[in-house]
Structures are given as C-alpha cells and as structure tokens.
Design an enzyme around this catalytic site. Sequence first.
Site, PDB file in Angstrom:
ATOM      1  N   GLY A  46      -9.015 -29.943  17.616  1.00  0.00           N
ATOM      2  CA  GLY A  46      -8.505 -30.512  16.366  1.00  0.00           C
ATOM      3  C   GLY A  46      -7.302 -29.694  15.958  1.00  0.00           C
ATOM      4  O   GLY A  46      -6.460 -29.382  16.785  1.00  0.00           O
ATOM      5  N   GLU A  47      -7.236 -29.292  14.733  1.00  0.00           N
ATOM      6  CA  GLU A  47      -6.169 -28.411  14.257  1.00  0.00           C
ATOM      7  C   GLU A  47      -6.828 -27.119  13.794  1.00  0.00           C
ATOM      8  O   GLU A  47      -7.606 -27.133  12.830  1.00  0.00           O
ATOM      9  CB  GLU A  47      -5.470 -29.079  13.084  1.00  0.00           C
ATOM     10  CG  GLU A  47      -4.007 -29.384  13.180  1.00  0.00           C
ATOM     11  CD  GLU A  47      -3.236 -28.885  14.391  1.00  0.00           C
ATOM     12  OE1 GLU A  47      -3.064 -29.681  15.339  1.00  0.00           O
ATOM     13  OE2 GLU A  47      -2.771 -27.734  14.397  1.00  0.00           O
ATOM     14  N   SER A  48      -6.532 -26.027  14.485  1.00  0.00           N
ATOM     15  CA  SER A  48      -7.231 -24.782  14.162  1.00  0.00           C
ATOM     16  C   SER A  48      -6.953 -24.322  12.732  1.00  0.00           C
ATOM     17  O   SER A  48      -7.809 -23.710  12.098  1.00  0.00           O
ATOM     18  CB  SER A  48      -6.859 -23.699  15.165  1.00  0.00           C
ATOM     19  OG  SER A  48      -5.465 -23.603  15.295  1.00  0.00           O
ATOM     20  N   CYS A  78     -10.346 -25.939  22.909  1.00  0.00           N
ATOM     21  CA  CYS A  78      -8.986 -26.054  22.383  1.00  0.00           C
ATOM     22  C   CYS A  78      -8.873 -25.373  21.006  1.00  0.00           C
ATOM     23  O   CYS A  78      -8.961 -24.157  20.947  1.00  0.00           O
ATOM     24  CB  CYS A  78      -8.542 -27.517  22.384  1.00  0.00           C
ATOM     25  SG  CYS A  78      -6.753 -27.678  22.384  1.00  0.00           S
ATOM     26  N   ARG A 105      -1.151 -20.214  20.550  1.00  0.00           N
ATOM     27  CA  ARG A 105      -1.285 -21.654  20.238  1.00  0.00           C
ATOM     28  C   ARG A 105      -0.120 -22.436  20.842  1.00  0.00           C
ATOM     29  O   ARG A 105       0.967 -21.903  21.024  1.00  0.00           O
ATOM     30  CB  ARG A 105      -1.284 -21.873  18.720  1.00  0.00           C
ATOM     31  CG  ARG A 105      -2.459 -21.240  18.013  1.00  0.00           C
ATOM     32  CD  ARG A 105      -2.358 -21.439  16.520  1.00  0.00           C
ATOM     33  NE  ARG A 105      -2.405 -22.855  16.160  1.00  0.00           N
ATOM     34  CZ  ARG A 105      -1.894 -23.357  15.046  1.00  0.00           C
ATOM     35  NH1 ARG A 105      -1.272 -22.583  14.188  1.00  0.00           N
ATOM     36  NH2 ARG A 105      -2.001 -24.647  14.793  1.00  0.00           N
ATOM     37  N   ARG A 135      -1.720 -30.180  23.398  1.00  0.00           N
ATOM     38  CA  ARG A 135      -1.161 -29.102  22.557  1.00  0.00           C
ATOM     39  C   ARG A 135      -2.036 -27.852  22.648  1.00  0.00           C
ATOM     40  O   ARG A 135      -2.476 -27.289  21.648  1.00  0.00           O
ATOM     41  CB  ARG A 135      -0.990 -29.581  21.120  1.00  0.00           C
ATOM     42  CG  ARG A 135      -0.058 -30.796  21.017  1.00  0.00           C
ATOM     43  CD  ARG A 135       0.165 -31.261  19.589  1.00  0.00           C
ATOM     44  NE  ARG A 135       0.707 -30.175  18.807  1.00  0.00           N
ATOM     45  CZ  ARG A 135       0.221 -29.805  17.613  1.00  0.00           C
ATOM     46  NH1 ARG A 135      -0.778 -30.440  17.074  1.00  0.00           N
ATOM     47  NH2 ARG A 135       0.770 -28.815  16.967  1.00  0.00           N
ATOM     48  N   HIS A 171      -9.996 -30.005  27.217  1.00  0.00           N
ATOM     49  CA  HIS A 171     -10.997 -30.830  26.514  1.00  0.00           C
ATOM     50  C   HIS A 171     -12.003 -31.427  27.499  1.00  0.00           C
ATOM     51  O   HIS A 171     -11.843 -32.579  27.923  1.00  0.00           O
ATOM     52  CB  HIS A 171     -10.298 -31.985  25.782  1.00  0.00           C
ATOM     53  CG  HIS A 171      -9.521 -31.566  24.584  1.00  0.00           C
ATOM     54  ND1 HIS A 171     -10.038 -31.607  23.303  1.00  0.00           N
ATOM     55  CD2 HIS A 171      -8.267 -31.097  24.463  1.00  0.00           C
ATOM     56  CE1 HIS A 171      -9.130 -31.180  22.446  1.00  0.00           C
ATOM     57  NE2 HIS A 171      -8.042 -30.866  23.125  1.00  0.00           N
ATOM     58  N   GLU A 173     -14.747 -32.656  26.857  1.00  0.00           N
ATOM     59  CA  GLU A 173     -15.428 -33.806  26.221  1.00  0.00           C
ATOM     60  C   GLU A 173     -14.630 -35.101  26.376  1.00  0.00           C
ATOM     61  O   GLU A 173     -15.121 -36.172  26.072  1.00  0.00           O
ATOM     62  CB  GLU A 173     -15.713 -33.503  24.736  1.00  0.00           C
ATOM     63  CG  GLU A 173     -14.552 -33.637  23.770  1.00  0.00           C
ATOM     64  CD  GLU A 173     -13.537 -32.493  23.839  1.00  0.00           C
ATOM     65  OE1 GLU A 173     -13.634 -31.628  24.734  1.00  0.00           O
ATOM     66  OE2 GLU A 173     -12.623 -32.487  22.990  1.00  0.00           O
TER      67      GLU A 173
HETATM   68  N1  GLN Z   1      -2.551 -27.310  18.735  1.00  0.00           N
HETATM   69  C1  GLN Z   1      -3.823 -27.230  18.065  1.00  0.00           C
HETATM   70  C2  GLN Z   1      -3.952 -25.932  17.300  1.00  0.00           C
HETATM   71  O1  GLN Z   1      -3.181 -25.056  17.453  1.00  0.00           O
HETATM   72  C3  GLN Z   1      -4.973 -27.396  19.019  1.00  0.00           C
HETATM   73  C4  GLN Z   1      -4.940 -28.759  19.648  1.00  0.00           C
HETATM   74  C5  GLN Z   1      -6.273 -29.285  20.092  1.00  0.00           C
HETATM   75  O2  GLN Z   1      -7.339 -28.816  19.691  1.00  0.00           O
HETATM   76  N2  GLN Z   1      -6.202 -30.315  20.876  1.00  0.00           N
HETATM   77  O3  GLN Z   1      -4.830 -25.782  16.525  1.00  0.00           O
END
Ligand code: GLN
Length: 192
Positions: A46-48, A78, A105, A135, A171, A173
């Site tokens: 997700g987005e950390s 991720c 990241r 990403r 990922h 999953e």
């Molecule tokens: N780029 C995201 C981050 O820095 C991680 C991306 C992902 O979990 N697919 O949090």
Amino acid sequence: MKIGVLASQGAFIEHINILSQLGVKALPVRLPHQLDGLDALVIPGGESTSISLLLQDNNLASEIQGLAQNGLPIMGTCAGMIVLANGISASPITSLGLMEISVRRNAFGRQRESFETQLSIPVLGENPFPGVFIRAPVIEDSNSNVEILCRLSDGSGVAARQRKLLASSFHPELTNDRRFHQYFLDIVAGKQ
Ligand code: GLN
C-alpha cells in the site's frame, strides 16, 4: 491457525484470499482488540506513509511491537516491509522497527515503477518465483541476524527473514504461486 491481515489500507483482500486457499482462517485487523488470539500477522503493501500513520493513530503500533517481541510471526510485503524495517533512507516514516534491515523506498525509479521478473528464492525450491514489483523498496543493508532470501542481479535484497519475521519487496499475493505464503505458514507452525 488464525492469521490477521492488517486491513487499514492497501492490498489486504488478496492476502486474505490466498491464506484462505491455504486452509487457514484469515481475518482483517483494524483495531488493537482484533490482534487478540492471532497466530500471526500480515502487513500488506500500500502506501507505507499512510499505513504507519494509521498504526500510530489506532495504537496498533505499540501492540504489534509488544506481540512481536513475544514471538508473534509477521510477514510484510512491499509497504509492509518498509513498515517492519528499522532503517528507511531519506524518509520521515515512523516504522515498527522490528527487522534489522535498511530499506530504500521506490528504489526502481520512474521507468521501472512496476515490473515482473522471475526470482530465484532457494528456500522455495528450484522453480523461479514470479516477482511482481510495484513502486517497490529494496533492502540496502542488514545485520547478521537477517537472512537475505533473494537478491536481484545487482545484489539488492528483495526478500528477507529474521527469525519469525518475513519480508518481501514484491507482492506474492498478486500471483497464483502460493509458495511464499506457505513458507510463512511453515515458519508460523515452527516447521521452518
Ligand atoms: N511505494 C510504496 C511506499 O513507499 C510501496 C508500494 C507498494 O506497497 N506497492 O510505501
């Protein structure tokens, strides 16, 4: 076996599905009391930045840190790997700091934001594992308690284990290959 999947943000349904297919009870976790009685926890991608803020807001962070210190197995994929790391280069994120890895990241830059590549992960057997990178971060450094399970050709780490903690840049999953999740379940069951 009962596994919680942090469901605050990101790709959690896919983890719940794959864990269910492997025959374990997988439950979404949003609040601290939902951690009670779990055998393990998954922190999805997700987005950390968002995930770490939600962890702090809901008081989940200190609960999870306490449980991990008592041996709760945790898998982070991720953004989940970033949240587990104790070092994040050039980023203001407050992580859980549970794994002795330093991560960077968005390590692949704009041109390779998302890609798929076949990975060699010896603990999963000889067949290559489909690595889906979105990403993604990489592991730049780790200490000797950490086993790097997979490296890209440039040497950067993309999967690691530290006792009962497991992390991947990619990922698992989002593939039909269940071996990475099965490996985690074997860690949880004490078979690995
Ligand atoms: N780029 C995201 C981050 O820095 C991680 C991306 C992902 O979990 N697919 O949090």
